[in-house]
Write an enzyme that holds these catalytic residues in place. Sequence first.
Site, PDB file in Angstrom:
ATOM      1  N   ALA A  32      69.038  62.061  48.366  1.00  0.00           N
ATOM      2  CA  ALA A  32      68.904  61.793  49.576  1.00  0.00           C
ATOM      3  C   ALA A  32      67.719  61.867  50.409  1.00  0.00           C
ATOM      4  O   ALA A  32      66.923  60.942  50.899  1.00  0.00           O
ATOM      5  CB  ALA A  32      70.187  62.024  50.491  1.00  0.00           C
ATOM      6  N   TRP A  62      71.601  66.958  38.490  1.00  0.00           N
ATOM      7  CA  TRP A  62      72.632  66.988  37.305  1.00  0.00           C
ATOM      8  C   TRP A  62      73.306  65.861  37.428  1.00  0.00           C
ATOM      9  O   TRP A  62      74.232  65.716  36.343  1.00  0.00           O
ATOM     10  CB  TRP A  62      73.674  68.167  38.100  1.00  0.00           C
ATOM     11  CG  TRP A  62      73.119  69.498  38.099  1.00  0.00           C
ATOM     12  CD1 TRP A  62      71.763  69.873  37.855  1.00  0.00           C
ATOM     13  CD2 TRP A  62      73.787  70.760  37.899  1.00  0.00           C
ATOM     14  NE1 TRP A  62      71.503  71.250  38.002  1.00  0.00           N
ATOM     15  CE2 TRP A  62      72.836  71.901  37.888  1.00  0.00           C
ATOM     16  CE3 TRP A  62      75.103  71.113  37.700  1.00  0.00           C
ATOM     17  CZ2 TRP A  62      73.338  73.173  37.820  1.00  0.00           C
ATOM     18  CZ3 TRP A  62      75.676  72.448  37.702  1.00  0.00           C
ATOM     19  CH2 TRP A  62      74.447  73.476  37.881  1.00  0.00           C
ATOM     20  N   ALA A  63      73.103  64.948  38.216  1.00  0.00           N
ATOM     21  CA  ALA A  63      74.046  63.566  38.207  1.00  0.00           C
ATOM     22  C   ALA A  63      73.897  62.932  36.705  1.00  0.00           C
ATOM     23  O   ALA A  63      72.855  62.690  36.239  1.00  0.00           O
ATOM     24  CB  ALA A  63      73.638  62.720  39.278  1.00  0.00           C
ATOM     25  N   GLN A  64      75.186  62.609  35.893  1.00  0.00           N
ATOM     26  CA  GLN A  64      75.182  62.169  34.580  1.00  0.00           C
ATOM     27  C   GLN A  64      75.549  60.663  34.735  1.00  0.00           C
ATOM     28  O   GLN A  64      74.983  59.819  33.838  1.00  0.00           O
ATOM     29  CB  GLN A  64      76.048  62.911  33.817  1.00  0.00           C
ATOM     30  CG  GLN A  64      75.713  64.354  33.612  1.00  0.00           C
ATOM     31  CD  GLN A  64      76.893  65.062  32.904  1.00  0.00           C
ATOM     32  OE1 GLN A  64      77.746  64.413  32.467  1.00  0.00           O
ATOM     33  NE2 GLN A  64      77.002  66.309  32.781  1.00  0.00           N
ATOM     34  N   GLY A  65      76.589  60.102  35.396  1.00  0.00           N
ATOM     35  CA  GLY A  65      77.116  58.853  35.498  1.00  0.00           C
ATOM     36  C   GLY A  65      76.062  57.730  35.672  1.00  0.00           C
ATOM     37  O   GLY A  65      75.281  57.042  34.945  1.00  0.00           O
ATOM     38  N   GLU A 131      83.105  52.554  34.866  1.00  0.00           N
ATOM     39  CA  GLU A 131      83.708  53.974  34.941  1.00  0.00           C
ATOM     40  C   GLU A 131      84.851  53.655  35.870  1.00  0.00           C
ATOM     41  O   GLU A 131      85.410  52.737  36.141  1.00  0.00           O
ATOM     42  CB  GLU A 131      82.712  54.776  35.770  1.00  0.00           C
ATOM     43  CG  GLU A 131      81.573  55.119  35.231  1.00  0.00           C
ATOM     44  CD  GLU A 131      80.531  56.034  36.042  1.00  0.00           C
ATOM     45  OE1 GLU A 131      80.795  56.536  37.087  1.00  0.00           O
ATOM     46  OE2 GLU A 131      79.374  56.353  35.495  1.00  0.00           O
ATOM     47  N   HIS A 247      87.051  67.019  39.578  1.00  0.00           N
ATOM     48  CA  HIS A 247      86.611  66.204  38.617  1.00  0.00           C
ATOM     49  C   HIS A 247      87.625  66.644  37.540  1.00  0.00           C
ATOM     50  O   HIS A 247      87.717  67.971  37.290  1.00  0.00           O
ATOM     51  CB  HIS A 247      85.144  66.553  38.166  1.00  0.00           C
ATOM     52  CG  HIS A 247      84.736  65.347  37.156  1.00  0.00           C
ATOM     53  ND1 HIS A 247      85.220  65.426  35.827  1.00  0.00           N
ATOM     54  CD2 HIS A 247      84.026  64.330  37.305  1.00  0.00           C
ATOM     55  CE1 HIS A 247      84.674  64.121  35.321  1.00  0.00           C
ATOM     56  NE2 HIS A 247      83.915  63.721  36.399  1.00  0.00           N
ATOM     57  N   ARG A 288      90.015  59.383  40.079  1.00  0.00           N
ATOM     58  CA  ARG A 288      89.615  60.655  39.551  1.00  0.00           C
ATOM     59  C   ARG A 288      90.924  61.655  40.029  1.00  0.00           C
ATOM     60  O   ARG A 288      91.288  62.722  39.505  1.00  0.00           O
ATOM     61  CB  ARG A 288      88.324  61.212  40.067  1.00  0.00           C
ATOM     62  CG  ARG A 288      87.350  60.894  39.338  1.00  0.00           C
ATOM     63  CD  ARG A 288      86.251  61.686  39.876  1.00  0.00           C
ATOM     64  NE  ARG A 288      84.866  61.174  38.758  1.00  0.00           N
ATOM     65  CZ  ARG A 288      83.799  61.063  39.360  1.00  0.00           C
ATOM     66  NH1 ARG A 288      83.545  61.616  40.526  1.00  0.00           N
ATOM     67  NH2 ARG A 288      82.928  60.601  38.680  1.00  0.00           N
ATOM     68  N   HIS A 344      84.145  69.106  42.747  1.00  0.00           N
ATOM     69  CA  HIS A 344      83.001  68.399  42.446  1.00  0.00           C
ATOM     70  C   HIS A 344      82.343  67.537  43.354  1.00  0.00           C
ATOM     71  O   HIS A 344      81.288  67.569  43.400  1.00  0.00           O
ATOM     72  CB  HIS A 344      83.533  67.253  41.503  1.00  0.00           C
ATOM     73  CG  HIS A 344      82.521  66.529  40.735  1.00  0.00           C
ATOM     74  ND1 HIS A 344      81.399  66.781  40.187  1.00  0.00           N
ATOM     75  CD2 HIS A 344      82.436  65.059  40.774  1.00  0.00           C
ATOM     76  CE1 HIS A 344      80.746  65.766  39.722  1.00  0.00           C
ATOM     77  NE2 HIS A 344      81.146  64.716  40.266  1.00  0.00           N
ATOM     78  N   GLU A 368      75.168  63.626  50.236  1.00  0.00           N
ATOM     79  CA  GLU A 368      76.465  64.478  50.490  1.00  0.00           C
ATOM     80  C   GLU A 368      76.747  65.246  51.419  1.00  0.00           C
ATOM     81  O   GLU A 368      77.981  65.496  51.791  1.00  0.00           O
ATOM     82  CB  GLU A 368      76.715  64.951  49.206  1.00  0.00           C
ATOM     83  CG  GLU A 368      78.108  65.240  48.640  1.00  0.00           C
ATOM     84  CD  GLU A 368      78.391  66.017  47.176  1.00  0.00           C
ATOM     85  OE1 GLU A 368      77.617  65.913  46.556  1.00  0.00           O
ATOM     86  OE2 GLU A 368      79.412  66.966  47.132  1.00  0.00           O
ATOM     87  N   ARG A 379      86.419  59.557  46.464  1.00  0.00           N
ATOM     88  CA  ARG A 379      85.102  58.628  46.115  1.00  0.00           C
ATOM     89  C   ARG A 379      85.274  58.002  44.884  1.00  0.00           C
ATOM     90  O   ARG A 379      85.587  58.548  43.885  1.00  0.00           O
ATOM     91  CB  ARG A 379      83.998  59.946  46.067  1.00  0.00           C
ATOM     92  CG  ARG A 379      82.778  59.187  45.593  1.00  0.00           C
ATOM     93  CD  ARG A 379      81.850  60.257  45.265  1.00  0.00           C
ATOM     94  NE  ARG A 379      82.014  61.134  44.255  1.00  0.00           N
ATOM     95  CZ  ARG A 379      81.325  61.287  42.956  1.00  0.00           C
ATOM     96  NH1 ARG A 379      79.984  60.932  42.873  1.00  0.00           N
ATOM     97  NH2 ARG A 379      81.766  61.963  42.265  1.00  0.00           N
ATOM     98  N   SER A 384      78.213  57.723  45.016  1.00  0.00           N
ATOM     99  CA  SER A 384      77.476  58.858  45.630  1.00  0.00           C
ATOM    100  C   SER A 384      76.034  58.679  45.578  1.00  0.00           C
ATOM    101  O   SER A 384      75.340  58.991  46.754  1.00  0.00           O
ATOM    102  CB  SER A 384      78.094  60.170  45.463  1.00  0.00           C
ATOM    103  OG  SER A 384      78.269  60.471  44.294  1.00  0.00           O
ATOM    104  N   LEU A 385      75.407  58.425  44.637  1.00  0.00           N
ATOM    105  CA  LEU A 385      73.739  58.489  44.304  1.00  0.00           C
ATOM    106  C   LEU A 385      73.440  57.042  45.184  1.00  0.00           C
ATOM    107  O   LEU A 385      72.604  57.044  45.909  1.00  0.00           O
ATOM    108  CB  LEU A 385      73.520  58.241  43.091  1.00  0.00           C
ATOM    109  CG  LEU A 385      73.569  59.588  42.192  1.00  0.00           C
ATOM    110  CD1 LEU A 385      72.976  59.513  40.695  1.00  0.00           C
ATOM    111  CD2 LEU A 385      72.310  60.510  42.776  1.00  0.00           C
TER     112      LEU A 385
END
Length: 501
Positions: A32, A62-65, A131, A247, A288, A344, A368, A379, A384-385
């Site tokens: 952000a 760290w975001a993976q998705g 997802e 998570h 989730r 998470h 965030e 969420r 979020s990204l």
Amino acid sequence: MALPYPPAVAGETASTEPAVRADLAVVGAGAAGLFAALTAAREGARVALVSRTPLADTASYWAQGGIAAALAADDSPELHFADTLTAGREAGRPTAARVLCEESPARVRDLEALGVRFDSDRAGALALGLEGGHSRRRVVHAGGSSTGRRVTRELSALAATEERIQVLEPLAAGALWCHEGRCVGVVAVGPGEGALPVLARGVLLATGGAAALWSRTTNPPGAAGTGLSLALAAGAALADLEFTQFHPTALVTGGRREGFLVTEAIRGEGALLLDAYGERFVDELAPRDQVALAVQARMLEQGTDSVGLDVRSVDLARFPNVASALAEVGLDPREPLPVAPAAHYTMGGVTADLDGRSSLPGLFAVGESACTGLHGANRLASNSLAECFVFGRRAALAGLDEPAPADAPAGAPEAEPAALPPRSTREALWRGAGLARDAEGLLELLNDPFPLARSVAAACLAREESRGAHQRRDHPATDPGLEGRHAVVREGVEPRFEHWE
Ligand SMILES: Cc1cc2nc3c(=O)[nH]c(=O)nc-3n(C[C@H](O)[C@H](O)[C@H](O)COP(=O)(O)OP(=O)(O)OC[C@H]3O[C@@H](n4cnc5c(N)ncnc54)[C@H](O)[C@@H]3O)c2cc1C
């Protein structure tokens, strides 16, 4: 870098003569903050970017998705909007969700124009992942599960070479500088002694979330809500602090990589959750909160500290950082991986309007650290990204419209680096404000020495119902009277429920 900042003697007020003047002061260099800083700089503005840590310590890294955007031919912002509100359990703010869903496709294109290379399919079109909670394939990735790393690397390289951005690192915002009811700047403090007052039209908090307030977390240790604490101390309102997402699939290792997140995308590709008897017990692609609660319930029933994630049907070459984390701790992906829930994502944060404006004039919040109400009680994965880019851009532009502060307003506050929560606070939050909470545990948490922990407890106590990520053992039903309402928290004031406009 060598900084020309005046020394401050402990106990004295920092110099009121700003060492740095900018149009926009951005605090935090995750997705952000970086995107907001670049947006403002490309509008011709001077930006001061206060960054406490090296890149790898941001949640963004760290975001993976990936990033959710309605880009597929069978998708639309309307469908994305409907999924977002469904995940939010009637607590989301429709106007904010609409902005996100309508604008995220354009922000993905902006990122491509900035040089981010997203994964493509055989035909050369963007590859879109599925997802949990999404009714369509709409999550773009870069380098498989390395999306956050790729995007933040690209943006930080651009920020470092952008001449209009002055990167102030390793410095932390220690206090917001307020004058006559406005936020006019920020006081940055470094590892050595000294304070660096930064004066700006707009101050944009992009300090990330607060999930590391809980002892079991997928987040880097610095994600403890320092921006929220700064805003609270300056009199700004926070909202939705009772909504923390847990998570369902964080590794249980008892040592290195404890809490490492095994991305939801792996379940999207067919990984299964198995209990101690090897039985499936939940729809792996349910939202989730439902999956996390089912995992916790099964662990309690069976007296285990984890459930198994069977990834045998998944090509782990597509998830290189998951594969390398497993190798690092000696976990064999041919066996079920031990996973359990961990804190998470914080849906709550500094209350912000659709342009990131907080309740304190001159102060903005994005990513965030903000609460636009977009996520409601839960969420939707990978929103979020998208939020970082959509609202980061809007807030950067709005911040530039603020009036320039007076030359050198008196009274830059004293500042020191924000304290991180002690272990005892983090354990108290896990016990008292974990996946399921009740008044007894929350009342105990109200006495915690860490102010933000007390604010979380107050918000959780005020919401006497169960909804999405907020589950009260003593109030298991959803209260229709709280639909569309959010609990606003201010320093020293009882939480109050308000309607999103
Ligand atoms: C393991 C993991 C995987 C995730 N996967 C996804 C995903 O696939 N898709 C998705 O949409 N979301 C994902 N998320 C969530 C997403 O990564 C975050 O919500 C998002 O990156 C937050 O970005 P941000 O810029 O707001 O904050 P951050 O990236 O956390 O950056 C905040 C920065 O501010 C700095 N900072 C804090 N306080 C101060 C201060 N006082 N002064 C100066 N600097 C300060 C921090 O050190 C940090 O560098 C994931 C999160 C985690 C932890």
